[in-house]
Enzyme design. Structure first.
Site, mmCIF file in Angstrom:
data_model
loop_
_atom_site.group_PDB
_atom_site.id
_atom_site.type_symbol
_atom_site.label_atom_id
_atom_site.label_comp_id
_atom_site.label_asym_id
_atom_site.label_seq_id
_atom_site.Cartn_x
_atom_site.Cartn_y
_atom_site.Cartn_z
ATOM 1 N N PHE A 1 -2.193 -12.288 -33.975
ATOM 2 C CA PHE A 1 -2.358 -11.282 -32.919
ATOM 3 C C PHE A 1 -1.098 -10.433 -32.885
ATOM 4 C CE2 PHE A 1 -1.962 -9.219 -28.886
ATOM 5 C CZ PHE A 1 -3.217 -8.689 -28.712
ATOM 6 N N ASP B 1 7.244 -11.404 -35.683
ATOM 7 C CA ASP B 1 6.740 -10.869 -34.414
ATOM 8 C C ASP B 1 7.054 -11.893 -33.320
ATOM 9 O OD1 ASP B 1 5.382 -10.054 -32.170
ATOM 10 O OD2 ASP B 1 3.535 -9.510 -33.232
ATOM 11 N N LYS C 1 7.198 -7.504 -24.421
ATOM 12 C CA LYS C 1 6.876 -8.339 -23.257
ATOM 13 C C LYS C 1 8.092 -8.588 -22.351
ATOM 14 C CE LYS C 1 2.435 -9.977 -24.559
ATOM 15 N NZ LYS C 1 1.959 -10.176 -25.919
HETATM 16 C C1 LIG Z 1 1.272 -9.164 -26.783
HETATM 17 C C2 LIG Z 1 1.613 -9.182 -28.217
HETATM 18 C C3 LIG Z 1 1.653 -8.004 -28.974
HETATM 19 C C4 LIG Z 1 1.256 -6.659 -28.419
HETATM 20 O O1 LIG Z 1 2.014 -6.281 -27.324
HETATM 21 P P1 LIG Z 1 1.475 -5.105 -26.346
HETATM 22 O O2 LIG Z 1 2.651 -4.819 -25.463
HETATM 23 O O3 LIG Z 1 0.304 -5.668 -25.605
HETATM 24 O O4 LIG Z 1 1.102 -3.954 -27.208
HETATM 25 C C5 LIG Z 1 2.043 -8.102 -30.296
HETATM 26 N N1 LIG Z 1 2.364 -9.279 -30.840
HETATM 27 C C6 LIG Z 1 2.334 -10.429 -30.153
HETATM 28 C C7 LIG Z 1 2.716 -11.710 -30.828
HETATM 29 C C8 LIG Z 1 1.936 -10.428 -28.823
HETATM 30 O O5 LIG Z 1 1.859 -11.574 -28.152
#
Ligand SMILES: *Cc1c(COP(=O)(O)O)cnc(C)c1O
Length: 415
Positions: free
Chosen positions: A154, A239, A268
């Protein structure tokens, strides 16, 4: 022309939770299926709904609220900045950005920061950086660069990102997709090795797969990815948008294996639960492939974001939140271990972050979430019968034990 829309009256009766939920249906795009609670106020690990009922927040905005709701230091930083300067665009310098970038680089031990807003933008930015690096530095022929990603990843919701998702719900109906991505099983170094070749710009993975159910890879996997990418002459992009900034007991989840990626993606919690703030942080020689005009963002690096981001960095620089996550992580794991066989069929946890597989006979993750809500605990399913637990890192041991008690009660009632 006079407006036909009546002005909201200060003494109009406030709407109830049920009325507000009904009011959303015709006017709000149906991209979410929220639990039926309407939050009106919050502080620390607690939220309060319209009717004044209180709930312990065990989701923490998918880790955007690592420091809890309205952490005083973060709210103060935001207030101070609101009274001084909020937006300049990058057409000019602002007096908060240098300090934010210096602090974030020092915190992560990396060289350079590319500020953006949302997580998906950080991922998109890293894809662009990796491709440009592949063409300019590695010498990959034009438009041939590939990026290797993992199954069940994700990374966000843009068209390029959902194009390399393996979740039909995220992807179906949104093509055609951006080419240049290869998908391999997660936690499988042999598959990764087979997918990497001379066209590979980067390997992009989550050090722990959050949305997939908090999947923690085997010990050695992240080290293996580091060694493999170094040998193959491609970038390791981690990520850490959900796993980073204290959640797992370290500033970055890759620290569990002592690994330093070439690029780290943060988001986040970087915005302290107040404003969206994301960043690509990494090696100077990699980020330097971007020159003026080749990438940008109107809001990226704005003074309000930088002020809040700097305050977040200051909180993390104390090490207190990482320590709490590690210590309370023991309480979390012990509590979950005690529920195995009592409705829990398995769990994965690191720091204050767990994916809990509930016996599907007892209920779907959604149903467990609804029953927890009735017990005053906010938690959300990831997939199927997996519940994600990720409280603010400010939660107390007692609150955590209470939440685990509520989970035990909900599972026992249904077993
Ligand atoms: C939430 C998330 C994203 C995307 O972040 P947004 O601010 O919602 O665009 C990307 N990678 C990971 C691992 C995430 O948990």
């Amino acid at each position: 022309m006079t407006s036909v829309v009546p002005a909201p009256s200060a003494d109009a009766p406030a709407r109830s939770s049920a009325e507000l939920i009904r009011a959303e249906e015709p006017v709000l795009a149906h991209t979410y299926h929220p639990l039926p609670v309407v939050i009106a106020r919050a502080e620390g690990a607690w939220v309060e709904d319209v009717e004044g009922r209180r709930y312990l927040d065990m989701l923490a905005g998918y880790s955007a609220l690592n420091f809890g709701h309205r952490h005083p230091a973060l709210v103060e930083a935001a207030h101070r900045q609101l009274d001084r300067l909020t937006l300049t665009s990058r057409a000019f310098h602002n007096d908060r950005l240098a300090g934010f970038a210096e602090g974030l680089a020092a915190l992560t031990g990396l060289d350079m920061v590319l500020p953006m807003n949302t997580g998906a933008e950080a991922v998109e930015s890293a894809v662009k950086v990796a491709r440009k690096w592949a063409y300019e530095v590695k010498g990959v022929p034009a438009d041939r660069a590939t990026i290797v990603v993992a199954e069940n990843n994700f990374h966000g919701r843009t068209t390029t990102i959902v194009g390399f998702s393996t979740d039909p719900l995220a992807r179906d109906g949104f093509g055609p997709f951006t080419p240049g991505f290869r998908i391999v099983p997660y936690n499988d170094l042999a598959a990764l090795e087979a997918a990497v070749d001379e066209t590979t710009a980067a390997v992009l993975i989550e050090p722990i797969q959050g949305e997939a159910g908090v999947l923690v890879p085997d010990d050695g996997y992240l080290r293996g990815v580091r060694e493999l990418t170094r040998r193959a002459g491609c970038l390791f992009v981690a990520d850490e948008i959900q796993s980073g900034l204290g959640r797992t007991g370290h500033t970055l989840a890759v620290e569990h294996e002592g690994v330093v990626p070439d690029l780290v993606l943060l988001g986040k919690a970087l915005g302290g639960g107040i404003v969206p703030v994301s960043a690509v942080v990494g090696r100077r020689d990699v980020l330097e492939v971007l020159r003026p005009g080749e990438h940008g963002s109107t809001f990226g690096g704005n003074p309000l974001a930088a002020a809040v981001g700097s305050a977040v960095v200051e909180l993390l620089a104390t090490g207190e939140f990482q320590r709490r996550a590690a210590e309370l992580g023991v309480v979390l794991r012990e509590g979950l271990a005690a529920l195995v066989g009592k409705g829990v069929v398995g769990y994965r946890a690191r720091g204050l972050w767990a994916g809990v597989d509930v016996d599907p006979v007892i209920g779907s993750g959604r149903e467990i979430g609804e029953r927890l809500l009735a017990e005053g605990v906010l938690a959300k399913d990831t997939h199927g019968s997996t519940i994600r637990l990720a409280p603010p890192l400010t939660v107390t041991g007692e609150e955590l034990r209470d939440a685990l008690g509520a989970l035990g009660k909900v599972l026992a009632e249904q077993a």
